[in-house]
Each structure stands twice: as structure tokens, then as C-alpha cells.
Write a protein that holds these residues in place. Structure first.
Motif, mmCIF file in Angstrom:
data_model
loop_
_atom_site.group_PDB
_atom_site.id
_atom_site.type_symbol
_atom_site.label_atom_id
_atom_site.label_comp_id
_atom_site.label_asym_id
_atom_site.label_seq_id
_atom_site.Cartn_x
_atom_site.Cartn_y
_atom_site.Cartn_z
ATOM 1 N N VAL A 1 0.842 -1.202 0.000
ATOM 2 C CA VAL A 1 0.000 0.000 0.000
ATOM 3 C C VAL A 1 0.877 1.252 0.000
ATOM 4 O O VAL A 1 0.624 2.197 -0.761
ATOM 5 N N MET A 2 1.913 1.263 0.821
ATOM 6 C CA MET A 2 2.801 2.422 0.876
ATOM 7 C C MET A 2 3.512 2.655 -0.454
ATOM 8 O O MET A 2 3.673 3.809 -0.883
ATOM 9 N N GLN A 3 3.942 1.588 -1.109
ATOM 10 C CA GLN A 3 4.606 1.726 -2.411
ATOM 11 C C GLN A 3 3.649 2.334 -3.434
ATOM 12 O O GLN A 3 4.055 3.200 -4.217
ATOM 13 N N LEU A 4 2.401 1.899 -3.428
ATOM 14 C CA LEU A 4 1.427 2.444 -4.361
ATOM 15 C C LEU A 4 1.199 3.930 -4.103
ATOM 16 O O LEU A 4 1.202 4.735 -5.031
ATOM 17 N N ILE A 5 1.026 4.291 -2.836
ATOM 18 C CA ILE A 5 0.833 5.705 -2.494
ATOM 19 C C ILE A 5 2.066 6.511 -2.895
ATOM 20 O O ILE A 5 1.945 7.625 -3.416
ATOM 21 N N GLY A 6 3.236 5.947 -2.690
ATOM 22 C CA GLY A 6 4.476 6.636 -3.050
ATOM 23 C C GLY A 6 4.581 6.903 -4.539
ATOM 24 O O GLY A 6 5.084 7.948 -4.957
ATOM 25 N N THR A 7 4.119 5.976 -5.360
ATOM 26 C CA THR A 7 4.209 6.169 -6.817
ATOM 27 C C THR A 7 3.059 7.008 -7.361
ATOM 28 O O THR A 7 3.242 7.729 -8.332
ATOM 29 N N GLN A 8 1.896 6.920 -6.724
ATOM 30 C CA GLN A 8 0.715 7.633 -7.226
ATOM 31 C C GLN A 8 0.535 9.019 -6.614
ATOM 32 O O GLN A 8 -0.179 9.836 -7.157
ATOM 33 N N LEU B 1 2.959 7.120 9.355
ATOM 34 C CA LEU B 1 3.533 6.920 8.027
ATOM 35 C C LEU B 1 2.678 7.504 6.909
ATOM 36 O O LEU B 1 3.147 7.646 5.781
ATOM 37 N N LEU B 2 1.421 7.843 7.198
ATOM 38 C CA LEU B 2 0.573 8.464 6.191
ATOM 39 C C LEU B 2 -0.453 9.363 6.848
ATOM 40 O O LEU B 2 -0.652 9.317 8.060
ATOM 41 N N THR B 3 -1.052 10.209 6.033
ATOM 42 C CA THR B 3 -2.129 11.083 6.501
ATOM 43 C C THR B 3 -3.334 10.931 5.590
ATOM 44 O O THR B 3 -3.205 10.528 4.432
ATOM 45 N N SER C 1 -2.036 10.203 1.667
ATOM 46 C CA SER C 1 -0.677 10.507 1.195
ATOM 47 C C SER C 1 0.331 10.105 2.260
ATOM 48 O O SER C 1 -0.007 10.031 3.446
ATOM 49 N N LEU C 2 1.553 9.854 1.845
ATOM 50 C CA LEU C 2 2.614 9.475 2.771
ATOM 51 C C LEU C 2 3.135 10.703 3.518
ATOM 52 O O LEU C 2 3.180 11.800 2.962
ATOM 53 N N THR C 3 3.565 10.495 4.723
ATOM 54 C CA THR C 3 4.253 11.548 5.458
ATOM 55 C C THR C 3 5.737 11.495 5.088
ATOM 56 O O THR C 3 6.164 10.592 4.353
ATOM 57 N N ALA C 4 6.513 12.422 5.592
ATOM 58 C CA ALA C 4 7.959 12.405 5.332
ATOM 59 C C ALA C 4 8.568 11.120 5.873
ATOM 60 O O ALA C 4 9.453 10.529 5.243
ATOM 61 N N GLU C 5 8.093 10.664 7.020
ATOM 62 C CA GLU C 5 8.612 9.418 7.603
ATOM 63 C C GLU C 5 8.203 8.212 6.747
ATOM 64 O O GLU C 5 8.964 7.270 6.593
ATOM 65 N N GLY C 6 7.000 8.259 6.181
ATOM 66 C CA GLY C 6 6.497 7.165 5.335
ATOM 67 C C GLY C 6 7.265 7.094 4.053
ATOM 68 O O GLY C 6 7.486 6.062 3.461
#
Length: 97
Positions: A38-45, A76-78, A92-97
């Protein structure tokens, strides 16, 4: 051994390998395989809705919501309501995410 039995044994070996690698990932990074996916998808999208996440990673909406809850608690996200469409909540991811 019949082909059917061989398939079942092979499937069990694959499931076991996935389980072991998932536990190792969680120990080393603090997130599970599905959480990382899920984090990878949010990071790319970038900003994305949970419905799109569920569709893209082939998980149910309820499962994705649980994953997002855990990731949000870890910082890790908001989630924020969309300014364009108040019915949508953007993830969306946070800076830590």
C-alpha cells in the motif's frame, strides 16, 4: 505422488515461504507485506483514495481501511478530505512514510 498432491505440496511450500519472508520484513522494517504494498502504491501515485488503493492492490475496501488505520497510527501516512470533492478522503505518505 499424483500431480494433484504435488500441486498441493508446492502451494503449501509457497505459502510457507511467503509467511517467513513477511515475518522477516515486519521484524526488520516494522511494516507487513500488505502495508508495504500500500505504501509503495501511495508513493508512486501521490495522493490517492482508499478505493483506488483497494482496486490496485486487489484487497477489499475493509482490509485497506484497516491497513491505512495502522499506518496512520504509526505516522507513516495522513488522510485529508479532498478540497475539490468533500466526499473523497485523500491518502498521502508523510515524510517518515
Amino acid at each position: 505422488m499424483e500431480t494433484y498432491d504435488q500441486v498441493l505440496v508446492s502451494l503449501r511450500q509457497i505459502i510457507r515461504a511467503i509467511d517467513l519472508h513477511s515475518k522477516k520484513l515486519e521484524r526488520e522494517s516494522g511494516v507487513t507485506g500488505p502495508q508495504l504494498l500500500v505504501m509503495q502504491l501511495i508513493g508512486t501515485q501521490g495522493e490517492i483514495t482508499s478505493g483506488v488503493i483497494a482496486r490496485e492492490v486487489s484487497l477489499s475496501q475493509a482490509t485497506v481501511t484497516s491497513i491505512l488505520d495502522r499506518l496512520e497510527r504509526k505516522g507513516l501516512l495522513t488522510r485529508e478530505r479532498s478540497t475539490h470533492d468533500k466526499r473523497k478522503v485523500m491518502v498521502s505518505l508523510t515524510a517518515e512514510g
